[in-house]
Design a protein around this motif. Structure first.
Motif, PDB file in Angstrom:
ATOM      1  N   ILE A 220       0.839  -1.206   0.000  1.00  0.00           N
ATOM      2  CA  ILE A 220       0.000   0.000   0.000  1.00  0.00           C
ATOM      3  C   ILE A 220       0.872   1.254   0.000  1.00  0.00           C
ATOM      4  CG2 ILE A 220      -1.708   1.297   1.328  1.00  0.00           C
ATOM      5  CD1 ILE A 220      -2.779  -1.391   2.332  1.00  0.00           C
ATOM      6  N   GLY A 221       1.979   1.209   0.743  1.00  0.00           N
ATOM      7  CA  GLY A 221       2.907   2.338   0.729  1.00  0.00           C
ATOM      8  C   GLY A 221       3.497   2.593  -0.649  1.00  0.00           C
ATOM      9  N   ILE A 222       3.791   1.515  -1.380  1.00  0.00           N
ATOM     10  CA  ILE A 222       4.293   1.668  -2.755  1.00  0.00           C
ATOM     11  C   ILE A 222       3.233   2.314  -3.643  1.00  0.00           C
ATOM     12  CG2 ILE A 222       5.067   0.404  -4.797  1.00  0.00           C
ATOM     13  CD1 ILE A 222       6.359  -1.625  -2.912  1.00  0.00           C
ATOM     14  N   ILE A 223       1.974   1.915  -3.457  1.00  0.00           N
ATOM     15  CA  ILE A 223       0.887   2.518  -4.238  1.00  0.00           C
ATOM     16  C   ILE A 223       0.783   4.013  -3.950  1.00  0.00           C
ATOM     17  CG2 ILE A 223      -1.613   2.526  -4.579  1.00  0.00           C
ATOM     18  CD1 ILE A 223      -1.615  -0.470  -4.003  1.00  0.00           C
ATOM     19  N   VAL A 224       0.899   4.378  -2.673  1.00  0.00           N
ATOM     20  CA  VAL A 224       0.849   5.801  -2.309  1.00  0.00           C
ATOM     21  C   VAL A 224       2.014   6.549  -2.951  1.00  0.00           C
ATOM     22  CG1 VAL A 224       0.998   7.419  -0.389  1.00  0.00           C
ATOM     23  CG2 VAL A 224      -0.376   5.339  -0.155  1.00  0.00           C
ATOM     24  N   TRP A 225       3.199   5.941  -2.933  1.00  0.00           N
ATOM     25  CA  TRP A 225       4.360   6.587  -3.545  1.00  0.00           C
ATOM     26  C   TRP A 225       4.174   6.796  -5.040  1.00  0.00           C
ATOM     27  CZ3 TRP A 225       7.789   4.660  -7.249  1.00  0.00           C
ATOM     28  CH2 TRP A 225       8.900   5.474  -7.494  1.00  0.00           C
TER      29      TRP A 225
END
Length: 556
Positions: A220-225
């Motif tokens: 999910i953090g990668i998606i936000v990035w």
């Protein structure tokens, strides 16, 4: 004009070393019009270079590949029919054969034939009884849920298309937060549900549950990035999706033709699968010795493995040909819409694209499909070698060379079939002309706007996930499935996301086709669709170039 567009002498002008390397963005000046060189077309053929949709008659291209594909198909069907009539009906009845010491061969024992047949019929009946004894409530609810999902997917796709056409900005900005909130919700929900369930917590210890929870949060953090890193291109992506949705809405018959092509592939596969089954029945029982004991063993004919390889190769190539044919039909229909007048839409444009795809350009589609097969097979081999951790400088060099070759083929094949659908040229000619066209106009053959694909994929995930949650709520209220309601909801989610993924694939092909048409317009210094030029002119030349689109342009 149609005859001139298909004139090969005009296309050959692209390869002239005197061809200009700058985009033809502006109209020629008065002095240029008055110059003798401009007034004499034969003095410089590049001055009147015209690439547009070839509405005129087309000639057959890439005939050797067309004949090769037809030869494979005819061989597959021919040997398949032979396998049916040449089959051995004793296949599977090994107990009815005994070793004859006199002739040193296996002979059929008629005494055990009926017993053996009766045993197989009894076994089949037992297996059928075991299969049919599953939960009838689960099967009924699952079938009805999938049928309703399949029916609702049709108006669902049209609704998404209309919303993307008229309310693209609202849909994108409404779904962007859900790209993050939905995964967070599902991640926390399964963790809590598994912790409260004794069976799940016993099967998956707390340490493993926490590990999975943290891993999903990292994703999910990668998606936000990704969203933050591409925020400056959101407005441009919105306009690209809006333009593509408008073009697709003008050719709604594609949603009838493309599924029919897929259904035709399934019908085409059906006899080949039957042939593969009957190919196993071609053989005989041969004696085999083991520890001094002789018994009879089934041995296939020597040609059966070769036929399996032939049939599988034909099926893979046919699948790639069907995918490229869909791209060809989409490109042909969208190109006719693009190069038509503002208030007129060409009649029978999809029919003409189908006629060209199955006719004069079928060989070109076969070449493109064959290249895709080669790329996929080689890439699978390279990935498999990487997973095996094969060491050595030679293996590393070979992998680097293979990756470079695959990248070059992907680069070559990016817009080639789109250009072939527009001009009717052969594959190699279309590949070279596409590269020269984009190079002259300072456009990239790799980058259109990859963010649009990611956003469309996110929208598909959000909508299908919302549908899955609604399906689960309905099943919990009207049925007694219990925990099986999760399984039914997940299967409905998978079915809907596959259908919507096909919709995204079509929209991506529309975006690529409009990109090629826009490049042709720039090359001629013409504007066929003003709304397209207002959007595509902001596409960056390379991935590192930021778009200069003013965010407030959407409100203009």
């Amino acid at each position: 004009m149609a005859a001139d567009d298909g004139d090969p002498t005009k296309f050959a002008a692209i390869y002239d070393s005197s061809s200009p390397s700058h985009p033809l963005l502006s109209k020629p000046s008065t002095s240029a019009l008055d110059s003798p060189r401009r007034s004499d077309p034969e003095s410089d053929p590049t001055q009147f270079l015209q690439i547009s949709y070839n509405f005129g008659p087309r000639t057959f291209k890439d005939i050797p590949f067309l004949l090769l594909f037809d030869l494979l198909v005819l061989s597959t069907f021919g040997f398949g029919i032979f396998s049916i009539f040449h089959r051995n009906n004793d296949y599977g009845n090994s107990s009815s054969f005994t070793y004859d010491f006199t002739s040193s061969s296996c002979v059929k024992n008629s005494t055990f034939t009926k017993i053996s047949d009766g045993y197989y019929w009894a076994s089949s009946s037992v297996m059928y009884g075991m299969v049919s004894s599953s939960d009838p409530v689960f099967e009924k609810d699952l079938i009805w849920t999938l049928v309703v999902t399949l029916i609702l997917s049709v108006p669902f796709c049209f609704s998404v298309l209309l919303l993307l056409k008229h309310y693209t900005k609202q849909i994108v900005y409404a779904c962007l937060p859900l790209f993050v909130l939905f995964p967070i919700f599902f991640n926390v929900y399964w963790f809590v549900a598994c912790t409260l369930s004794s069976s799940c917590s016993d099967a998956l210890p707390l340490a493993y549950r926490i590990l999975v929870l943290v891993f999903v949060f990292l994703i999910i953090g990668i998606i936000v990035w990704i969203i933050v890193a591409n925020w400056h291109r959101i407005d441009l992506t919105i306009q690209i999706i809006s333009v593509a949705s408008d073009a697709l809405s003008k050719n709604l018959k594609l949603f009838v033709v493309l599924p029919l092509l897929t259904l035709g592939l399934v019908v085409y596969y059906a006899p080949i699968v039957v042939f593969l089954v009957f190919a196993r029945f071609n053989g005989k029982f041969v004696p085999r010795e083991l520890d001094g004991q002789y018994f009879c063993e089934w041995k296939e004919d020597s040609w059966v493995p070769a036929y399996y390889a032939l049939a599988i190769l034909t099926m893979i190539w046919s699948l790639a040909v069907m995918v490229e044919m869909q791209v060809y039909v989409i490109s042909g229909a969208i190109a006719q819409w693009y190069f038509s007048k503002e208030d007129s839409i060409p009649k029978k444009c999809i029919r003409s694209s189908l006629r060209n795809a199955f006719g004069q350009s079928f060989g070109t589609i076969c070449v493109s499909g064959l290249l895709i097969c080669i790329v996929r097979v080689v890439r699978a081999i390279v990935d498999n070698a990487r997973e095996e951790n094969t060491q050595g400088i030679v293996n590393m060099v070979l992998r680097c060379c293979a990756n470079a070759l695959l990248g070059a083929l992907d680069y070559l094949n990016k817009f080639t079939i789109n250009f072939a659908a527009i001009t009717g040229e052969a594959y190699c000619t279309s590949a070279k002309m596409t590269y020269e066209l984009l190079r002259r106009n300072l456009l990239s053959a790799v980058f259109v706007e990859t963010v649009s694909t990611r956003i469309l994929t996110g929208i598909v995930f959000v909508l299908s996930a919302a549908y899955a949650v609604a399906t689960w709520a309905v099943l919990r209220g009207v049925s007694n499935l219990g925990i099986d309601s999760y399984v039914v909801a997940v299967l409905a989610w998978v079915l809907l996301i596959v259908i919507l993924a096909f919709f995204v694939h079509v929209l991506d092909d529309v975006i690529d086709t409009i990109y090629v048409c826009y490049a042709i317009d720039r090359d001629k210094g013409d504007v066929c669709k003003q709304e397209v030029h207002e959007v595509y002119v902001h596409l960056p030349i390379s991935r590192s170039t930021r778009s200069s689109l003013i965010p407030n342009a959407l409100n203009a």
